[in-house]
Design a protein around this motif. Sequence first.
Motif, mmCIF file in Angstrom:
data_model
loop_
_atom_site.group_PDB
_atom_site.id
_atom_site.type_symbol
_atom_site.label_atom_id
_atom_site.label_comp_id
_atom_site.label_asym_id
_atom_site.label_seq_id
_atom_site.Cartn_x
_atom_site.Cartn_y
_atom_site.Cartn_z
ATOM 1 N N MET A 1 87.088 59.164 68.875
ATOM 2 C CA MET A 1 85.889 59.137 69.705
ATOM 3 C C MET A 1 85.959 57.927 70.638
ATOM 4 S SD MET A 1 81.881 59.046 68.466
ATOM 5 C CE MET A 1 82.105 60.588 67.570
ATOM 6 N N PRO A 2 85.793 58.128 71.958
ATOM 7 C CA PRO A 2 85.905 56.997 72.903
ATOM 8 C C PRO A 2 84.790 55.978 72.699
ATOM 9 C CG PRO A 2 85.060 58.965 74.007
ATOM 10 C CD PRO A 2 85.488 59.396 72.632
ATOM 11 N N ALA A 3 85.075 54.740 73.060
ATOM 12 C CA ALA A 3 84.071 53.678 72.970
ATOM 13 C C ALA A 3 82.955 53.956 73.968
ATOM 14 C CB ALA A 3 84.707 52.331 73.258
ATOM 15 N N PRO A 4 81.734 53.545 73.650
ATOM 16 C CA PRO A 4 80.632 53.739 74.602
ATOM 17 C C PRO A 4 80.840 52.911 75.863
ATOM 18 C CG PRO A 4 79.953 52.320 72.784
ATOM 19 C CD PRO A 4 81.299 52.870 72.413
ATOM 20 N N ALA A 5 80.336 53.427 76.966
ATOM 21 C CA ALA A 5 80.469 52.726 78.241
ATOM 22 C C ALA A 5 79.535 51.520 78.287
ATOM 23 C CB ALA A 5 80.142 53.680 79.392
ATOM 24 N N PRO A 6 79.972 50.432 78.874
ATOM 25 C CA PRO A 6 79.096 49.254 78.990
ATOM 26 C C PRO A 6 77.964 49.496 79.972
ATOM 27 C CG PRO A 6 81.170 48.873 80.114
ATOM 28 C CD PRO A 6 81.320 50.170 79.396
ATOM 29 N N LEU A 7 76.780 48.981 79.633
ATOM 30 C CA LEU A 7 75.637 49.046 80.544
ATOM 31 C C LEU A 7 75.658 47.919 81.558
ATOM 32 C CD1 LEU A 7 72.676 49.988 78.185
ATOM 33 C CD2 LEU A 7 73.880 51.470 79.783
ATOM 34 N N SER A 8 76.283 46.812 81.192
ATOM 35 C CA SER A 8 76.307 45.632 82.057
ATOM 36 C C SER A 8 77.691 45.456 82.667
ATOM 37 C CB SER A 8 75.936 44.382 81.253
ATOM 38 O OG SER A 8 76.256 43.209 81.970
ATOM 39 N N PRO A 9 77.829 45.657 83.970
ATOM 40 C CA PRO A 9 79.128 45.392 84.615
ATOM 41 C C PRO A 9 79.566 43.940 84.444
ATOM 42 C CG PRO A 9 77.691 46.649 86.084
ATOM 43 C CD PRO A 9 76.844 46.206 84.922
ATOM 44 N N VAL A 10 78.617 43.035 84.406
ATOM 45 C CA VAL A 10 78.938 41.613 84.243
ATOM 46 C C VAL A 10 79.575 41.374 82.875
ATOM 47 C CG1 VAL A 10 77.953 39.296 84.065
ATOM 48 C CG2 VAL A 10 77.129 40.858 85.830
ATOM 49 N N GLN A 11 78.994 41.932 81.837
ATOM 50 C CA GLN A 11 79.555 41.763 80.500
ATOM 51 C C GLN A 11 80.907 42.456 80.369
ATOM 52 O OE1 GLN A 11 76.518 43.113 77.768
ATOM 53 N NE2 GLN A 11 75.402 41.187 77.876
ATOM 54 N N ALA A 12 81.032 43.641 80.947
ATOM 55 C CA ALA A 12 82.292 44.373 80.881
ATOM 56 C C ALA A 12 83.416 43.598 81.557
ATOM 57 C CB ALA A 12 82.127 45.745 81.525
ATOM 58 N N GLU A 13 83.150 43.027 82.732
ATOM 59 C CA GLU A 13 84.167 42.262 83.446
ATOM 60 C C GLU A 13 84.515 40.985 82.698
ATOM 61 O OE1 GLU A 13 86.929 40.720 85.977
ATOM 62 O OE2 GLU A 13 86.224 42.781 85.715
ATOM 63 N N ALA A 14 83.512 40.343 82.096
ATOM 64 C CA ALA A 14 83.770 39.120 81.325
ATOM 65 C C ALA A 14 84.657 39.419 80.122
ATOM 66 C CB ALA A 14 82.453 38.497 80.876
ATOM 67 N N LEU A 15 84.408 40.550 79.460
ATOM 68 C CA LEU A 15 85.229 40.919 78.317
ATOM 69 C C LEU A 15 86.664 41.182 78.758
ATOM 70 C CD1 LEU A 15 85.239 41.584 75.270
ATOM 71 C CD2 LEU A 15 84.730 43.956 75.890
ATOM 72 N N ARG A 16 86.821 41.867 79.896
ATOM 73 C CA ARG A 16 88.163 42.163 80.398
ATOM 74 C C ARG A 16 88.904 40.870 80.760
ATOM 75 N NH1 ARG A 16 91.135 42.115 84.504
ATOM 76 N NH2 ARG A 16 89.514 41.132 85.768
ATOM 77 N N ALA A 17 88.176 39.930 81.374
ATOM 78 C CA ALA A 17 88.796 38.689 81.848
ATOM 79 C C ALA A 17 88.881 37.611 80.775
ATOM 80 C CB ALA A 17 88.010 38.157 83.048
ATOM 81 N N GLY A 18 88.214 37.818 79.647
ATOM 82 C CA GLY A 18 88.212 36.803 78.599
ATOM 83 C C GLY A 18 87.362 35.601 78.930
ATOM 84 N N THR A 19 86.315 35.813 79.729
ATOM 85 C CA THR A 19 85.408 34.727 80.098
ATOM 86 C C THR A 19 84.010 35.022 79.560
ATOM 87 O OG1 THR A 19 84.885 35.818 82.198
ATOM 88 C CG2 THR A 19 86.687 34.222 82.195
ATOM 89 N N ALA A 20 83.188 33.987 79.493
ATOM 90 C CA ALA A 20 81.829 34.155 78.987
ATOM 91 C C ALA A 20 80.898 34.575 80.122
ATOM 92 C CB ALA A 20 81.328 32.857 78.369
#
Length: 348
Positions: A1-20
Amino acid sequence: MPAPAPLSPVQAEALRAGTAPPLEEVRHGVWSLTSPAASSVADFSYGYLVEGFDGRLTLIDPGWPSPDAVDRLETALHELDHELDDVDLIVATHLHVDHLGAAHAVRRATGARLAMHPAEQRALAGRADDAVAADADLVRWQVPAEAQEALVASWGSGRLLVDVVPDLLLDDGDELPVAGRRLRAVHTPGHTSGHLCLVEPEQRLVFTGDHVLPTINPGIGLGGRTAANPLDDVLTSLARVVELDRPGADALEVCPGHEYRFVGLTERAEALVAHREERTRDAVSALDGLLGGAGTGAGAAPSVWQVAEAMTGWRGGLRSMSGLPLASALAQTEWHLRAAGRAADLES
């Protein structure tokens, strides 16, 4: 089952980049803020500020005990036209240091009360005895000597736990004293014995701590010993949060302790249940293979370490792990076999 899509683009990009990610408004009067965490699992954790109708603030999970924890909180509050004195309640979803660690410093700086579930208070009070028992686990599991030092530091007598006593205890169903809001505690044991989720039905928000995360499969039994099997607890707790959810537009928005906010609590909880079922099958298959093969000698009962090493579901294999992830994997192996009724087949 795929992971749910992020609601926050800011949080999604931070997770991808490894930043807070920065301070972000979730709803009117609700904000997420981050705490950098010196953790092998995640680089930061989320806390949440909830504003009561009287202007007072509740802080859910104060985060890691970094030297600048209070300064970072004060900076975030100033962005919201608030001061440290406006925080009058701190709520811990659970006792782990990346969620509770800054509680003492924040409580001292704000004068706020600290609230948690009674089982977390008991676990913190009994941490010395639990650490002795955790050291004994390593012997019973037959952990090789080269892995023991890191395990003692994270699982046994050397592990870091917060030395803090709560001012307020929250049981299942209790409403938090937040003016004008119905913020209710839901006891969800499994990750720790006193883990709490917090639900606000009017705004369709649920703060899940580490109980439900969007992509991480949370560990279990990581907060003090109880008579119950943490696997049984977490499966029951996942069913409980599914009962809170609704389909369509009324679905709960999940505000987790890590990664990103999302909608799809029911589907993610079901995926976590499926993950646990698969891990039980993996543990039983590994045990049967050892009992029927040459791995331990004819008919010899294998150790927890041997079973965990023979399992195929660990990313990178058991030998790639160290510290807390390794300890968690070993503990989970034992709990899954216990739930399957196979604990008697292990070397004790």
